[in-house]
Design a protein around this motif. Structure first.
Motif, PDB file in Angstrom:
ATOM      1  N   SER A 286     -19.579 -49.131 -27.085  1.00 39.66           N
ATOM      2  CA  SER A 286     -19.456 -48.245 -25.929  1.00 39.66           C
ATOM      3  C   SER A 286     -18.065 -48.386 -25.342  1.00 39.66           C
ATOM      4  CB  SER A 286     -20.510 -48.609 -24.874  1.00 39.66           C
ATOM      5  OG  SER A 286     -20.116 -48.161 -23.604  1.00 39.66           O
ATOM      6  N   PRO A 287     -17.258 -47.304 -25.335  1.00 37.92           N
ATOM      7  CA  PRO A 287     -15.917 -47.396 -24.745  1.00 37.92           C
ATOM      8  C   PRO A 287     -15.944 -47.922 -23.315  1.00 37.92           C
ATOM      9  CG  PRO A 287     -16.161 -45.319 -25.920  1.00 37.92           C
ATOM     10  CD  PRO A 287     -17.509 -45.966 -25.920  1.00 37.92           C
ATOM     11  N   GLN A 288     -16.922 -47.443 -22.535  1.00 36.73           N
ATOM     12  CA  GLN A 288     -16.991 -47.856 -21.130  1.00 36.73           C
ATOM     13  C   GLN A 288     -17.252 -49.355 -20.997  1.00 36.73           C
ATOM     14  OE1 GLN A 288     -19.541 -45.451 -18.675  1.00 36.73           O
ATOM     15  NE2 GLN A 288     -19.482 -46.889 -16.970  1.00 36.73           N
ATOM     16  N   GLN A 289     -18.251 -49.845 -21.740  1.00 42.27           N
ATOM     17  CA  GLN A 289     -18.595 -51.270 -21.643  1.00 42.27           C
ATOM     18  C   GLN A 289     -17.439 -52.154 -22.086  1.00 42.27           C
ATOM     19  OE1 GLN A 289     -22.279 -52.237 -23.630  1.00 42.27           O
ATOM     20  NE2 GLN A 289     -23.392 -50.574 -22.609  1.00 42.27           N
ATOM     21  N   VAL A 290     -16.821 -51.795 -23.211  1.00 42.25           N
ATOM     22  CA  VAL A 290     -15.727 -52.618 -23.746  1.00 42.25           C
ATOM     23  C   VAL A 290     -14.530 -52.607 -22.798  1.00 42.25           C
ATOM     24  CG1 VAL A 290     -14.026 -52.806 -25.625  1.00 42.25           C
ATOM     25  CG2 VAL A 290     -16.439 -52.408 -26.160  1.00 42.25           C
ATOM     26  N   CYS A 291     -14.173 -51.413 -22.293  1.00 41.31           N
ATOM     27  CA  CYS A 291     -13.000 -51.317 -21.411  1.00 41.31           C
ATOM     28  C   CYS A 291     -13.246 -51.974 -20.054  1.00 41.31           C
ATOM     29  CB  CYS A 291     -12.589 -49.855 -21.232  1.00 41.31           C
ATOM     30  SG  CYS A 291     -11.956 -49.115 -22.760  1.00 41.31           S
ATOM     31  N   GLU A 292     -14.485 -51.941 -19.575  1.00 39.87           N
ATOM     32  CA  GLU A 292     -14.796 -52.591 -18.298  1.00 39.87           C
ATOM     33  C   GLU A 292     -14.849 -54.111 -18.431  1.00 39.87           C
ATOM     34  OE1 GLU A 292     -18.376 -50.899 -16.729  1.00 39.87           O
ATOM     35  OE2 GLU A 292     -17.399 -49.038 -16.076  1.00 39.87           O
ATOM     36  N   LYS A 293     -15.401 -54.557 -19.557  1.00 38.23           N
ATOM     37  CA  LYS A 293     -15.543 -56.003 -19.753  1.00 38.23           C
ATOM     38  C   LYS A 293     -14.217 -56.663 -20.127  1.00 38.23           C
ATOM     39  CE  LYS A 293     -18.664 -59.393 -21.816  1.00 38.23           C
ATOM     40  NZ  LYS A 293     -19.790 -59.636 -22.745  1.00 38.23           N
ATOM     41  N   TYR A 294     -13.372 -55.905 -20.851  1.00 36.59           N
ATOM     42  CA  TYR A 294     -12.081 -56.461 -21.289  1.00 36.59           C
ATOM     43  C   TYR A 294     -10.954 -55.524 -20.845  1.00 36.59           C
ATOM     44  CZ  TYR A 294     -15.480 -58.885 -24.210  1.00 36.59           C
ATOM     45  OH  TYR A 294     -16.568 -59.605 -24.643  1.00 36.59           O
ATOM     46  N   PRO A 295     -10.665 -55.493 -19.535  1.00 33.01           N
ATOM     47  CA  PRO A 295      -9.678 -54.535 -19.007  1.00 33.01           C
ATOM     48  C   PRO A 295      -8.280 -54.704 -19.601  1.00 33.01           C
ATOM     49  CG  PRO A 295     -10.279 -56.186 -17.352  1.00 33.01           C
ATOM     50  CD  PRO A 295     -11.238 -56.347 -18.474  1.00 33.01           C
ATOM     51  N   VAL A 296      -7.985 -55.902 -20.066  1.00 32.68           N
ATOM     52  CA  VAL A 296      -6.656 -56.155 -20.645  1.00 32.68           C
ATOM     53  C   VAL A 296      -6.425 -55.287 -21.881  1.00 32.68           C
ATOM     54  CG1 VAL A 296      -7.389 -58.074 -22.158  1.00 32.68           C
ATOM     55  CG2 VAL A 296      -5.035 -57.977 -21.330  1.00 32.68           C
ATOM     56  N   PHE A 297      -7.502 -54.894 -22.568  1.00 37.03           N
ATOM     57  CA  PHE A 297      -7.387 -54.048 -23.772  1.00 37.03           C
ATOM     58  C   PHE A 297      -6.680 -52.736 -23.442  1.00 37.03           C
ATOM     59  CE2 PHE A 297      -9.896 -50.502 -25.884  1.00 37.03           C
ATOM     60  CZ  PHE A 297      -9.061 -50.423 -27.001  1.00 37.03           C
ATOM     61  N   LEU A 298      -7.195 -52.018 -22.436  1.00 36.73           N
ATOM     62  CA  LEU A 298      -6.611 -50.716 -22.084  1.00 36.73           C
ATOM     63  C   LEU A 298      -5.214 -50.884 -21.483  1.00 36.73           C
ATOM     64  CD1 LEU A 298      -7.800 -48.035 -22.707  1.00 36.73           C
ATOM     65  CD2 LEU A 298      -8.720 -47.887 -20.391  1.00 36.73           C
ATOM     66  N   GLU A 299      -5.049 -51.955 -20.714  1.00 35.99           N
ATOM     67  CA  GLU A 299      -3.733 -52.217 -20.100  1.00 35.99           C
ATOM     68  C   GLU A 299      -2.653 -52.372 -21.168  1.00 35.99           C
ATOM     69  OE1 GLU A 299      -4.066 -55.616 -17.539  1.00 35.99           O
ATOM     70  OE2 GLU A 299      -5.687 -54.692 -16.373  1.00 35.99           O
ATOM     71  N   VAL A 300      -2.979 -53.128 -22.213  1.00 35.99           N
ATOM     72  CA  VAL A 300      -1.974 -53.377 -23.252  1.00 35.99           C
ATOM     73  C   VAL A 300      -1.756 -52.133 -24.110  1.00 35.99           C
ATOM     74  CG1 VAL A 300      -3.373 -54.282 -25.182  1.00 35.99           C
ATOM     75  CG2 VAL A 300      -1.119 -55.210 -24.771  1.00 35.99           C
ATOM     76  N   VAL A 301      -2.812 -51.320 -24.307  1.00 31.56           N
ATOM     77  CA  VAL A 301      -2.655 -50.066 -25.058  1.00 31.56           C
ATOM     78  C   VAL A 301      -1.708 -49.133 -24.298  1.00 31.56           C
ATOM     79  CG1 VAL A 301      -3.835 -47.979 -25.864  1.00 31.56           C
ATOM     80  CG2 VAL A 301      -4.860 -50.209 -26.270  1.00 31.56           C
ATOM     81  N   PHE A 302      -1.898 -49.006 -22.990  1.00 27.73           N
ATOM     82  CA  PHE A 302      -1.009 -48.167 -22.166  1.00 27.73           C
ATOM     83  C   PHE A 302       0.429 -48.684 -22.246  1.00 27.73           C
ATOM     84  CE2 PHE A 302      -4.459 -46.569 -18.942  1.00 27.73           C
ATOM     85  CZ  PHE A 302      -5.009 -45.805 -19.952  1.00 27.73           C
ATOM     86  N   LEU A 312       4.423 -51.327 -32.453  1.00 26.46           N
ATOM     87  CA  LEU A 312       3.293 -51.290 -31.517  1.00 26.46           C
ATOM     88  C   LEU A 312       2.861 -49.879 -31.103  1.00 26.46           C
ATOM     89  CD1 LEU A 312       4.379 -54.234 -29.157  1.00 26.46           C
ATOM     90  CD2 LEU A 312       2.866 -54.343 -31.132  1.00 26.46           C
ATOM     91  N   THR A 313       3.834 -48.994 -30.877  1.00 25.64           N
ATOM     92  CA  THR A 313       3.498 -47.661 -30.358  1.00 25.64           C
ATOM     93  C   THR A 313       2.555 -46.870 -31.267  1.00 25.64           C
ATOM     94  OG1 THR A 313       5.606 -47.617 -29.181  1.00 25.64           O
ATOM     95  CG2 THR A 313       4.467 -45.516 -29.433  1.00 25.64           C
ATOM     96  N   PRO A 314       2.783 -46.822 -32.595  1.00 23.64           N
ATOM     97  CA  PRO A 314       1.850 -46.073 -33.451  1.00 23.64           C
ATOM     98  C   PRO A 314       0.409 -46.550 -33.330  1.00 23.64           C
ATOM     99  CG  PRO A 314       3.849 -46.587 -34.674  1.00 23.64           C
ATOM    100  CD  PRO A 314       3.921 -47.351 -33.389  1.00 23.64           C
ATOM    101  N   VAL A 315       0.215 -47.867 -33.191  1.00 24.64           N
ATOM    102  CA  VAL A 315      -1.143 -48.416 -33.057  1.00 24.64           C
ATOM    103  C   VAL A 315      -1.751 -47.963 -31.729  1.00 24.64           C
ATOM    104  CG1 VAL A 315      -2.511 -50.543 -32.889  1.00 24.64           C
ATOM    105  CG2 VAL A 315      -0.611 -50.418 -34.498  1.00 24.64           C
ATOM    106  N   ALA A 316      -0.941 -47.957 -30.668  1.00 25.75           N
ATOM    107  CA  ALA A 316      -1.432 -47.500 -29.358  1.00 25.75           C
ATOM    108  C   ALA A 316      -1.833 -46.035 -29.411  1.00 25.75           C
ATOM    109  CB  ALA A 316      -0.344 -47.717 -28.303  1.00 25.75           C
ATOM    110  N   LEU A 317      -1.012 -45.219 -30.080  1.00 23.68           N
ATOM    111  CA  LEU A 317      -1.314 -43.781 -30.195  1.00 23.68           C
ATOM    112  C   LEU A 317      -2.613 -43.552 -30.961  1.00 23.68           C
ATOM    113  CD1 LEU A 317       2.281 -42.500 -31.029  1.00 23.68           C
ATOM    114  CD2 LEU A 317       1.025 -42.079 -28.911  1.00 23.68           C
ATOM    115  N   ASP A 318      -2.767 -44.257 -32.091  1.00 24.68           N
ATOM    116  CA  ASP A 318      -3.992 -44.119 -32.891  1.00 24.68           C
ATOM    117  C   ASP A 318      -5.221 -44.544 -32.079  1.00 24.68           C
ATOM    118  OD1 ASP A 318      -2.365 -43.294 -34.923  1.00 24.68           O
ATOM    119  OD2 ASP A 318      -2.515 -45.140 -36.102  1.00 24.68           O
ATOM    120  N   THR A 319      -5.066 -45.644 -31.327  1.00 26.56           N
ATOM    121  CA  THR A 319      -6.180 -46.168 -30.529  1.00 26.56           C
ATOM    122  C   THR A 319      -6.574 -45.190 -29.431  1.00 26.56           C
ATOM    123  OG1 THR A 319      -5.416 -48.427 -30.960  1.00 26.56           O
ATOM    124  CG2 THR A 319      -6.972 -48.137 -29.146  1.00 26.56           C
ATOM    125  N   LEU A 320      -5.570 -44.639 -28.732  1.00 28.56           N
ATOM    126  CA  LEU A 320      -5.860 -43.662 -27.668  1.00 28.56           C
ATOM    127  C   LEU A 320      -6.527 -42.420 -28.248  1.00 28.56           C
ATOM    128  CD1 LEU A 320      -2.603 -43.934 -25.526  1.00 28.56           C
ATOM    129  CD2 LEU A 320      -4.917 -44.538 -24.787  1.00 28.56           C
TER     130      LEU A 320
END
Length: 505
Positions: A286-302, A312-320
């Motif tokens: 669940s995107p919501q559960q994972v992003c809420e439980k591990y907020p550092v994930f989305l922070e580092v992707v941004f 790093l940027t290509p991986v962030a783009l693919d992930t987003l």
């Protein structure tokens, strides 16, 4: 019908001191005969003659014999193969030529994947020891076949018992000590076996090899660490694998590794793997559960998306793109407010003026983010995708159209995919209708050369017609023209009439 010439050639080969020409003739006959037609012929054939001719230093002879055996052994039932040619199989595993090893391991894989064949194979401990030894052979093609054979063997309880509750486990552990590369080949096997079922994962966990792999996540060697992360991500592909990792506290450990990476100058070597792990986890759970439980994930992707780094940027783009390709993922990103809006603007800027390869990645990510299939459309979600599209620039339609006209096929197709993404959304259709000449451009078959470009344009027309709002927004005349385009297919060539003047000099 073919039995006579095959048997005759085998007799000639047996009688010849230098049988290369006869072997080539046999190869020709075998390759011209369907495998189904070989079954009766080879069941009683003296194939040990060909196996015997592998014992030479003559590369050409080995090559021809391997081709012959590859063909004829396909026609044998797996049980028949292991019963009649067990000695030959064992010799093949120890042959100095890697092509013979690959041939032998492929056949052992066939036997291991057969219900009755497994029983026969489990009675041949020496062969299984040699298969494990082949995991340590330098040539990757040999190791891959060995791993595949052992993985098939592990699909049965008897196979799991043999591999994890006997001396074969010690053999596997011994082989691991050969080098870092070989150790990770064994981990690859363990992960492959673990993903099959909770039972097989239990065997792997009890062997201590899984916990050994997890310990490598925090090893000193960053390259080894990066490989370990990749393996753990593969383990997380199954639900029971994710459950096991959660029980072992691995999600928290990887979250902490992301936090610590900020102060590690070598983090670019393993940070992409950490992000891919959570990206994969978010999509499967669940995107919501994972992003809420591990907020550092989305922070580092941004952060990775904002700071242009070729690693790093290509991986962030693919992930987003993957995350925002789901409704729940879109809602998670929207909740971050200005943070994500800034990221969108940054991606759009790079899509317009960055290096070509990165521009393509940006456009592909934007297309995934803005995609909203008809069956998922609600008023709120349509407002969301419209607001994201409008973030791209002061004139997003003109910007994407401009990119699509540049002389790079990959940019042209990626830009078309953004139009395809908004093409089934009423607000997108209205924008297209309000943009002078846009629909004419869409239906102009001279725009975009090559198969991929034509396919992308056809997908765009299909997206425009997939929505019930199309006819109302585009009007009956344009709707009919789009329908005609669709019916004619992607590769239709408009006939050009020519006028000839008879009797001209």
């Amino acid at each position: 019908m073919m039995a006579a010439p095959i048997q005759s050639l085998l007799n000639e080969i047996c009688a010849s001191e230098d049988p290369i020409e006869e072997l080539k003739s046999l190869r020709t006959v075998l390759l011209s005969t369907p495998v189904s037609g070989l079954r009766q012929v080879v069941s009683g054939a003296r194939l040990e003659i060909i196996f015997g001719l592998l014992n030479t230093n003559d590369k050409e002879q080995i090559e021809v014999c391997v081709e012959i055996l590859s063909r004829v052994l396909q026609a044998l039932e797996p049980v028949q193969l292991v019963q009649n040619y067990k000695t030959a199989l064992q010799s093949g595993l120890n042959h100095p030529d890697d092509s013979v090893k690959v041939l032998t391991l492929t056949q052992i894989g066939r036997v291991a994947g057969h219900a009755d064949g497994v029983t026969q194979m489990l009675n041949s401990v020496e062969i299984l020891c040699d298969v494990i030894q082949c995991v340590s052979i330098e040539r990757i093609a040999v190791a891959k076949e060995a791993i595949a054979a052992l993985s098939k063997l592990s699909n049965t309880k008897a196979g799991l018992d043999a591999l994890f509750r006997s001396d074969l486990l010690n053999k596997l552990k011994h082989v691991m000590h050969t080098s870092d590369i070989i150790r990770y080949r064994v981990y690859e096997l363990i992960v492959e076996v673990s993903t099959v079922s909770p039972v097989s994962l239990g065997y792997c966990a009890n062997s201590s090899l899984l916990s050994q792999l997890l310990d490598e996540l925090t090893g000193d060697d960053v390259l080894v660490r990066a490989t370990a992360i990749e393996m753990v991500t593969n383990l997380a592909q199954s639900q029971h694998g994710r459950q096991y990792l959660a029980q072992q506290g691995i999600m928290d450990k990887i979250s902490n590794m992301i936090i610590a990476a900020e102060s590690d100058v070598l983090s670019s070597l393993y940070l992409p793997g950490l992000v891919k792990f959570f990206g994969s986890l978010a999509i499967m759970d669940s995107p919501q559960q994972v992003c809420e439980k591990y907020p550092v994930f989305l922070e580092v992707v941004f952060s990775m998306a904002m700071n242009l780094d070729p690693t790093l940027t290509p991986v962030a783009l693919d992930t987003l793109g993957v995350l925002g390709g789901t409704v729940e993922g879109k809602q998670v990103l929207q909740k971050t407010g200005e943070k994500f809006t800034s990221v969108l603007k940054r991606i759009s800027k790079v899509a317009f003026e960055g290096a070509t390869e990165l521009r393509v990645r940006c456009l592909e990510a934007l297309a995934q983010l803005i995609t909203l299939p008809v069956e998922q459309q609600t008023d709120d979600l349509l407002l969301l995708t419209e607001s994201w599209f409008n973030c791209l620039s002061s004139q997003p339609m003109a910007m994407i159209r401009n990119i699509s006209t540049q002389p790079f096929p990959e940019l042209h197709c990626s830009a078309l995919r953004i139009f395809t993404a908004i093409g089934c959304q009423p607000w997108g259709q209205q924008l297209m209708m309000d943009t002078p000449g846009f629909l004419e451009w869409v239906m102009d078959r001279s725009v975009g050369k090559g198969k991929e470009a034509k396919d992308c344009k056809f997908e765009l027309v299909g997206a425009l017609l997939s929505s019930s709002s199309a006819q109302k927004i585009f009007g009956a005349h344009n709707y009919l023209k789009l329908r005609t385009y669709m019916n004619e297919g992607p590769y239709h060539i408009t006939a050009v009439s020519t006028v000839t003047t008879e009797g001209a000099d």
